[in-house]
Design a protein around this motif. Structure first.
Motif, PDB file in Angstrom:
ATOM      1  N   ASP A  75       9.492   8.344   3.738  1.00 56.92           N
ATOM      2  CA  ASP A  75       9.620   7.922   2.340  1.00 56.92           C
ATOM      3  C   ASP A  75       8.331   8.295   1.625  1.00 56.92           C
ATOM      4  O   ASP A  75       7.254   8.318   2.246  1.00 56.92           O
ATOM      5  N   THR A  87       2.727   7.849   6.259  1.00 56.50           N
ATOM      6  CA  THR A  87       3.078   9.217   6.708  1.00 56.50           C
ATOM      7  C   THR A  87       3.025  10.162   5.516  1.00 56.50           C
ATOM      8  O   THR A  87       3.764   9.984   4.547  1.00 56.50           O
ATOM      9  N   LYS A 114       0.853  -1.195   0.000  1.00 59.96           N
ATOM     10  CA  LYS A 114       0.000   0.000   0.000  1.00 59.96           C
ATOM     11  C   LYS A 114       0.893   1.252   0.000  1.00 59.96           C
ATOM     12  O   LYS A 114       2.101   1.160   0.271  1.00 59.96           O
TER      13      LYS A 114
HETATM   14  C1  LIG Z   1      11.019  -0.449   3.100  1.00 62.50           C
HETATM   15  C2  LIG Z   1       9.847   0.223   3.754  1.00 62.50           C
HETATM   16  C3  LIG Z   1       9.935   1.573   4.091  1.00 62.50           C
HETATM   17  C4  LIG Z   1       8.857   2.217   4.699  1.00 62.50           C
HETATM   18  N1  LIG Z   1       8.968   3.546   4.991  1.00 62.50           N
HETATM   19  C5  LIG Z   1       7.945   4.193   5.600  1.00 62.50           C
HETATM   20  C6  LIG Z   1       8.025   5.595   5.914  1.00 62.50           C
HETATM   21  O1  LIG Z   1       9.034   6.247   5.632  1.00 62.50           O
HETATM   22  N2  LIG Z   1       6.975   6.157   6.517  1.00 62.50           N
HETATM   23  C7  LIG Z   1       5.835   5.460   6.841  1.00 62.50           C
HETATM   24  O2  LIG Z   1       4.899   6.030   7.381  1.00 62.50           O
HETATM   25  N3  LIG Z   1       5.725   4.146   6.559  1.00 62.50           N
HETATM   26  C8  LIG Z   1       6.748   3.485   5.952  1.00 62.50           C
HETATM   27  N4  LIG Z   1       6.628   2.147   5.661  1.00 62.50           N
HETATM   28  C9  LIG Z   1       5.370   1.456   5.971  1.00 62.50           C
HETATM   29  C10 LIG Z   1       5.098   1.280   7.460  1.00 62.50           C
HETATM   30  O3  LIG Z   1       6.205   0.676   8.100  1.00 62.50           O
HETATM   31  C11 LIG Z   1       3.844   0.402   7.666  1.00 62.50           C
HETATM   32  O4  LIG Z   1       2.785   0.904   6.938  1.00 62.50           O
HETATM   33  C12 LIG Z   1       3.494   0.356   9.168  1.00 62.50           C
HETATM   34  O5  LIG Z   1       4.459  -0.429   9.848  1.00 62.50           O
HETATM   35  C13 LIG Z   1       2.094  -0.218   9.461  1.00 62.50           C
HETATM   36  O6  LIG Z   1       2.003  -1.557   9.136  1.00 62.50           O
HETATM   37  P1  LIG Z   1       1.036  -2.104   7.983  1.00 62.50           P
HETATM   38  O7  LIG Z   1       1.058  -1.068   6.903  1.00 62.50           O
HETATM   39  O8  LIG Z   1       1.658  -3.393   7.545  1.00 62.50           O
HETATM   40  O9  LIG Z   1      -0.331  -2.271   8.544  1.00 62.50           O
HETATM   41  C14 LIG Z   1       7.674   1.498   5.000  1.00 62.50           C
HETATM   42  C15 LIG Z   1       7.588   0.135   4.675  1.00 62.50           C
HETATM   43  C16 LIG Z   1       8.661  -0.507   4.035  1.00 62.50           C
HETATM   44  C17 LIG Z   1       8.555  -1.960   3.678  1.00 62.50           C
END
Ligand SMILES: Cc1cc2nc3c(=O)[nH]c(=O)nc-3n(C[C@H](O)[C@H](O)[C@H](O)COP(=O)(O)O)c2cc1C
Ligand SMILES: C=C(O[C@@H]1CC(C(=O)O)=C[C@@H](OP(=O)(O)O)[C@H]1O)C(=O)O
Length: 389
Positions: free
Chosen positions: A340, A316, A312
């Motif tokens: 990101d 943020t 997805k």
């Molecule tokens: C490599 C990578 C980088 C990510 N960078 C961000 C980020 O900079 N900001 C953010 O809000 N979520 C980021 N995410 C996503 C969140 O970690 C993730 O949406 C959050 O842990 C909630 O979990 P879920 O989306 O699996 O429900 C990133 C995910 C991955 C795999």
């Protein structure tokens, strides 16, 4: 004991830690290759400023001597360079009105773990949730998966990955040999094979970022050289396709997993989906096509494993989404944090490693031995058995 691992550590804490148990002895660890995989995860168009601060390297602090595993648990750490900027926020109990108190997080972001984690663990500083829910943890998972990948390589099994889609932009389909796929995607800032798609995707990510938004996509992992019969049909939790799906959806922000043609199978007839069985003396049993992504009955069928995952958009956002302050219960709309805008290319590297881990685990369940030599003997014995069948 089957192969297992745990990770610990906060995104702005001193380090990530992982312990792997169940690795055989005498696996030569290529430290340069391990750090190369960590470096790959840090790249990709659309990443935020944090990736300029970190230079991820794994430091192995247990279970490896003279460059080889001993059979003892392998412990490794990946340091967080950013820790030096967060030491006081992470260590000092906030006093009202202090700088640390101002850094307390009380505005949960839609799409992140903040609110669920705060409610569930009864934490009023949502930093205690976000520190661990951050995808920083995937650096530890890549380090662990890179060791699994080296184990697989020892037996001629190769892993590659590519980005299939970012938002509206889809990469043209290809079925390149794994070595070629690795070479071409490595040259690309969005891990695609052709330059035209790369340009379209990078422009698109820039546009999304300029609009204060974020974007997700689809990534694919292929594994070549896997013997027939990893996983089993006899029990639900031994089905390797199911275990891979769990691993893929466990990656931060992943919402689905497909094996082979996946959801496409719903639109097609049986005659258009199932892979016909062939035999010749040189290759033994094999398939005319590989629509089912290398699996039937939860077991590998000797064709390439092909897995896709959907990510997805990053939660943020600079563009405000509605949420509620947990202190005042008042609505608010702005929460500007460093973030990101697209992490799909990085996530494709994470996916390669979590899938490699599951395959390595199933490989050891089938050919398990305490040393690489014992495993090799078991594998050769099984391959002879297949040859006689
Ligand atoms: C490599 C990578 C980088 C990510 N960078 C961000 C980020 O900079 N900001 C953010 O809000 N979520 C980021 N995410 C996503 C969140 O970690 C993730 O949406 C959050 O842990 C909630 O979990 P879920 O989306 O699996 O429900 C990133 C995910 C991955 C795999
Ligand atoms: C640190 C990594 O990604 C982080 C994942 C992440 C999140 O919320 O998942 C949020 C951001 O953290 P920060 O606020 O410190 O910039 C990303 O940078 C990494 O991939 O190594």
């Amino acid at each position: 004991m089957s192969l297992r691992y745990l990770t610990a550590g906060e995104t702005h804490g001193p380090q990530l830690t992982a312990i792997i148990e169940g690795l055989p002895s005498n696996l030569t660890i290529d430290f340069e290759e391990l750090n190369f995989q960590l470096h790959r995860r840090q790249k990709g168009h659309g990443r935020g400023r944090r990736m300029q601060i970190e230079k991820d390297t794994a430091n192995i602090v247990g279970g490896v001597r003279h460059g080889r595993t001993t059979g003892a648990p392998v412990a490794l750490i990946v340091a967080n360079n950013d820790w030096k900027h967060w030491t006081s926020v992470m260590n000092i109990e906030p006093i009202e009105g202090s700088d640390e108190e101002k850094r307390r997080v009380h505005r949960p972001r839609p799409g992140h773990a903040d609110l669920n984690g705060g409610l569930k663990y009864d934490l009023k500083d949502l930093r205690n949730v976000l520190e661990r829910s951050s995808a920083r943890e995937t650096a530890a998972r890549v380090a662990v998966g890179a060791i699994a990948r080296q184990l697989l390589a020892e037996f001629g099994i190769k892993v590659a990955g590519q980005v299939i889609r970012i938002g509206e932009i889809e990469a043209p389909a290809n079925q390149l040999p794994v070595d070629e796929l690795i070479r071409l995607t490595e040259e690309s800032s969005v891990r695609v094979v052709d330059k035209e798609t790369e340009q379209k995707m990078t422009d698109y990510i820039d546009q999304i970022k300029a609009e204060g938004d974020s974007i997700g996509g689809i990534v694919e992992c292929v594994i070549e050289g896997v013997p027939i019969g990893l996983g089993s049909h006899v029990q639900w939790d031994r089905k390797l396709d199911g275990r891979i799906a769990q691993a893929v959806v466990s990656i931060n922000a992943f919402k689905g997993c497909e094996i082979g043609i996946g959801f496409e199978a719903a639109k097609l007839r049986g005659s258009q989906v199932h892979d016909e069985i062939m035999y010749d003396a040189e290759r033994g049993y094999h398939r005319a096509t590989n629509r089912l992504g290398g699996f039937e009955g939860g077991m590998t069928n000797g064709e390439q494993i092909v897995v896709r995952g959907v990510m997805k958009p990053i939660p943020t956002l600079y563009k405000p989404l509605r949420s509620v302050d947990i202190d005042t219960k008042e609505p608010f709309t702005a929460q500007v944090e460093r973030s990101d805008s697209c992490a799909v290319p990085a996530a494709s590297v994470v996916m390669e490693h979590v899938v490699a881990w599951e395959v390595a685990k199933a490989f050891l369940e089938k050919f398990g031995g305490d040393s690489i030599e014992e495993i090799r003997a078991n594998l050769n014995n099984y391959l002879e058995q297949l040859g006689r069948y």
